[in-house]
Design an enzyme around this catalytic site. Sequence first.
Site, PDB file in Angstrom:
ATOM      1  N   GLU A 165       0.807  -1.227   0.000  1.00 45.84           N
ATOM      2  CA  GLU A 165       0.000   0.000   0.000  1.00 45.84           C
ATOM      3  C   GLU A 165       0.836   1.272   0.000  1.00 45.84           C
ATOM      4  O   GLU A 165       0.570   2.197   0.777  1.00 45.84           O
ATOM      5  CB  GLU A 165      -0.970  -0.030   1.202  1.00 45.84           C
ATOM      6  CG  GLU A 165      -1.888  -1.234   1.178  1.00 45.84           C
ATOM      7  CD  GLU A 165      -2.716  -1.429   2.448  1.00 45.84           C
ATOM      8  OE1 GLU A 165      -2.664  -0.558   3.330  1.00 45.84           O
ATOM      9  OE2 GLU A 165      -3.401  -2.462   2.552  1.00 45.84           O
ATOM     10  N   ASN A 208       1.972  -5.137  -3.183  1.00 50.10           N
ATOM     11  CA  ASN A 208       0.615  -5.580  -2.856  1.00 50.10           C
ATOM     12  C   ASN A 208      -0.226  -4.353  -2.492  1.00 50.10           C
ATOM     13  O   ASN A 208       0.235  -3.471  -1.770  1.00 50.10           O
ATOM     14  CB  ASN A 208       0.715  -6.533  -1.647  1.00 50.10           C
ATOM     15  CG  ASN A 208      -0.590  -7.170  -1.240  1.00 50.10           C
ATOM     16  OD1 ASN A 208      -1.264  -7.795  -2.046  1.00 50.10           O
ATOM     17  ND2 ASN A 208      -0.951  -7.026   0.037  1.00 50.10           N
ATOM     18  N   HIS A 244     -10.300  -6.456  -1.817  1.00 52.91           N
ATOM     19  CA  HIS A 244     -11.336  -6.279  -0.792  1.00 52.91           C
ATOM     20  C   HIS A 244     -12.528  -5.638  -1.497  1.00 52.91           C
ATOM     21  O   HIS A 244     -12.576  -4.427  -1.672  1.00 52.91           O
ATOM     22  CB  HIS A 244     -10.830  -5.392   0.344  1.00 52.91           C
ATOM     23  CG  HIS A 244      -9.767  -6.057   1.154  1.00 52.91           C
ATOM     24  ND1 HIS A 244     -10.035  -7.133   1.969  1.00 52.91           N
ATOM     25  CD2 HIS A 244      -8.439  -5.829   1.246  1.00 52.91           C
ATOM     26  CE1 HIS A 244      -8.917  -7.541   2.543  1.00 52.91           C
ATOM     27  NE2 HIS A 244      -7.938  -6.770   2.124  1.00 52.91           N
ATOM     28  N   GLU A 273      -6.116 -11.014  -0.956  1.00 55.01           N
ATOM     29  CA  GLU A 273      -6.913 -10.776   0.259  1.00 55.01           C
ATOM     30  C   GLU A 273      -8.410 -10.706  -0.075  1.00 55.01           C
ATOM     31  O   GLU A 273      -9.143  -9.878   0.476  1.00 55.01           O
ATOM     32  CB  GLU A 273      -6.476  -9.476   0.947  1.00 55.01           C
ATOM     33  CG  GLU A 273      -4.991  -9.413   1.242  1.00 55.01           C
ATOM     34  CD  GLU A 273      -4.548  -8.160   1.990  1.00 55.01           C
ATOM     35  OE1 GLU A 273      -5.396  -7.393   2.479  1.00 55.01           O
ATOM     36  OE2 GLU A 273      -3.322  -7.948   2.085  1.00 55.01           O
ATOM     37  N   ASP A 275     -12.134 -10.639  -0.205  1.00 56.16           N
ATOM     38  CA  ASP A 275     -13.399 -10.800   0.516  1.00 56.16           C
ATOM     39  C   ASP A 275     -14.423  -9.892  -0.157  1.00 56.16           C
ATOM     40  O   ASP A 275     -14.068  -8.981  -0.908  1.00 56.16           O
ATOM     41  CB  ASP A 275     -13.299 -10.575   2.035  1.00 56.16           C
ATOM     42  CG  ASP A 275     -12.606  -9.303   2.455  1.00 56.16           C
ATOM     43  OD1 ASP A 275     -12.541  -8.349   1.656  1.00 56.16           O
ATOM     44  OD2 ASP A 275     -12.129  -9.238   3.605  1.00 56.16           O
TER      45      ASP A 275
HETATM   46  O1  9MR Z   1      -7.294  -8.143   8.567  1.00 52.59           O
HETATM   47  C1  9MR Z   1      -6.397  -7.286   9.230  1.00 52.59           C
HETATM   48  C2  9MR Z   1      -6.986  -6.795  10.534  1.00 52.59           C
HETATM   49  O2  9MR Z   1      -7.114  -7.848  11.444  1.00 52.59           O
HETATM   50  C3  9MR Z   1      -6.124  -5.692  11.125  1.00 52.59           C
HETATM   51  O3  9MR Z   1      -6.737  -5.142  12.274  1.00 52.59           O
HETATM   52  C4  9MR Z   1      -5.904  -4.623  10.072  1.00 52.59           C
HETATM   53  C5  9MR Z   1      -5.060  -3.479  10.586  1.00 52.59           C
HETATM   54  O4  9MR Z   1      -4.740  -2.583   9.594  1.00 52.59           O
HETATM   55  O5  9MR Z   1      -5.275  -5.212   8.945  1.00 52.59           O
HETATM   56  C6  9MR Z   1      -6.081  -6.132   8.315  1.00 52.59           C
HETATM   57  O6  9MR Z   1      -5.477  -6.637   7.145  1.00 52.59           O
HETATM   58  C7  9MR Z   1      -5.195  -5.681   6.143  1.00 52.59           C
HETATM   59  C8  9MR Z   1      -3.967  -6.160   5.411  1.00 52.59           C
HETATM   60  O7  9MR Z   1      -2.899  -6.349   6.306  1.00 52.59           O
HETATM   61  C9  9MR Z   1      -3.564  -5.214   4.320  1.00 52.59           C
HETATM   62  N1  9MR Z   1      -4.669  -4.951   3.432  1.00 52.59           N
HETATM   63  C10 9MR Z   1      -5.913  -4.536   4.047  1.00 52.59           C
HETATM   64  C11 9MR Z   1      -6.318  -5.566   5.112  1.00 52.59           C
HETATM   65  C12 9MR Z   1      -7.690  -5.215   5.704  1.00 52.59           C
HETATM   66  O8  9MR Z   1      -7.624  -4.020   6.387  1.00 52.59           O
END
Ligand code: 9MR
Length: 368
Positions: A165, A208, A244, A273, A275
């Site tokens: 990101e 990513n 997402h 990722e 969903d």
């Molecule tokens: O799913 C993850 C969640 O449990 C955490 O609290 C969050 C914190 O930023 O991160 C989520 O995973 C993220 C991933 O690491 C990067 N892409 C976006 C995902 C969803 O926020």
Amino acid sequence: MKPLHLAATAVAAVMLLPVPAHAAPQPSTLRDAAPDGLVVGSAAAGGGHHEDQPYPDPISSDQAYRDVLGREFSSLSPENQMKWEYVRPTRETYDFAAADAIVDFAAQHGQVVRGHTLLWHSQNPEWLENGNFSAEELRAMLREHIHTVVGRYAGRVQQWDVANEIFDESGTLRTTENIWIRELGPGIIADAFRWAHEADPNAKLFFNDYGVESDNAKSDAYYALIQDLLAQGVPVHGFSAQAHLDLDDGFPADLAQNLRRFADLGLDTAITELDVRMTLPQGGAPTEQQLAEQADFYRRALQACLDVSSCHSFTVWGLPDKYSWVPGTFPDQGAATIYWDDFTPKPAHHALLNTLSANASGRATSEG
Ligand code: 9MR
């Protein structure tokens, strides 16, 4: 190009044929149904102490979760457990307990691992963000961190999200939010890839991001940066779309086409990722219609990966909704995953299984 009506007639005719008694049974798990050269993954939930996760890591505490994770998937991605916030309680120490538990589980179940992540603006420990370190100190810390973490899992992590990101929606580098880019300049991105490559020359190293499913300002920024880095000989091997998705936003119809332009640069591609969230009706349960639309989004995301021959990894971001990040972040939305909370499959799981089964003996891509 094949006349479409003929192809459709042929498909209809095949569907009417009786199934021969000796036909092989359709594989019943996602991993068994996947064609060679494609792993199907899930995030391994948890991280323990984050405020939106008031539960212990299910991989160590929930047997039903472990059963599904081990049975259905051939790849695991630590949802949080390899992030700086979790691995680096202090500047001097590393805590690998939660990450090791996932990598060990993967080894026991014949699964590969996607490492996530090394250089990010989010989920960094406070001691790092507020430490007032000099540029020289930060550079040495990132180098040491990447060498230590990637080195520890060398040979056990198939793909690493080295940089996560780094661009915002307009395609601008996150020069204020991202401590590494802010303090060290954009050149640190190339260094992160070089250090990761030194620590594990066999791991595929990825950029990513979310919101890069389509050809847009953000994915264009990656395209330009990656071309530049490849021309300099920087070891960048992959580009992945998190995916997402939200039913309310519609499906990114150019997903395969967008991944293909990165594949044409010689890169691996991946969906990392996936969903599909939705705005839930009063009462909180999704409608049949929403579940059917969701299944179609999952199917189309998988088909896009199958349609791009360099897409070797397809990952959903978690199993039941009770462990999903979505409700904590989007209070009116949810039901984003492919399992109900009792681990029975939603229509989206059937859609994935059917799509994989249709491609099990090789990818029937729409590229022809
Ligand atoms: O799913 C993850 C969640 O449990 C955490 O609290 C969050 C914190 O930023 O991160 C989520 O995973 C993220 C991933 O690491 C990067 N892409 C976006 C995902 C969803 O926020």
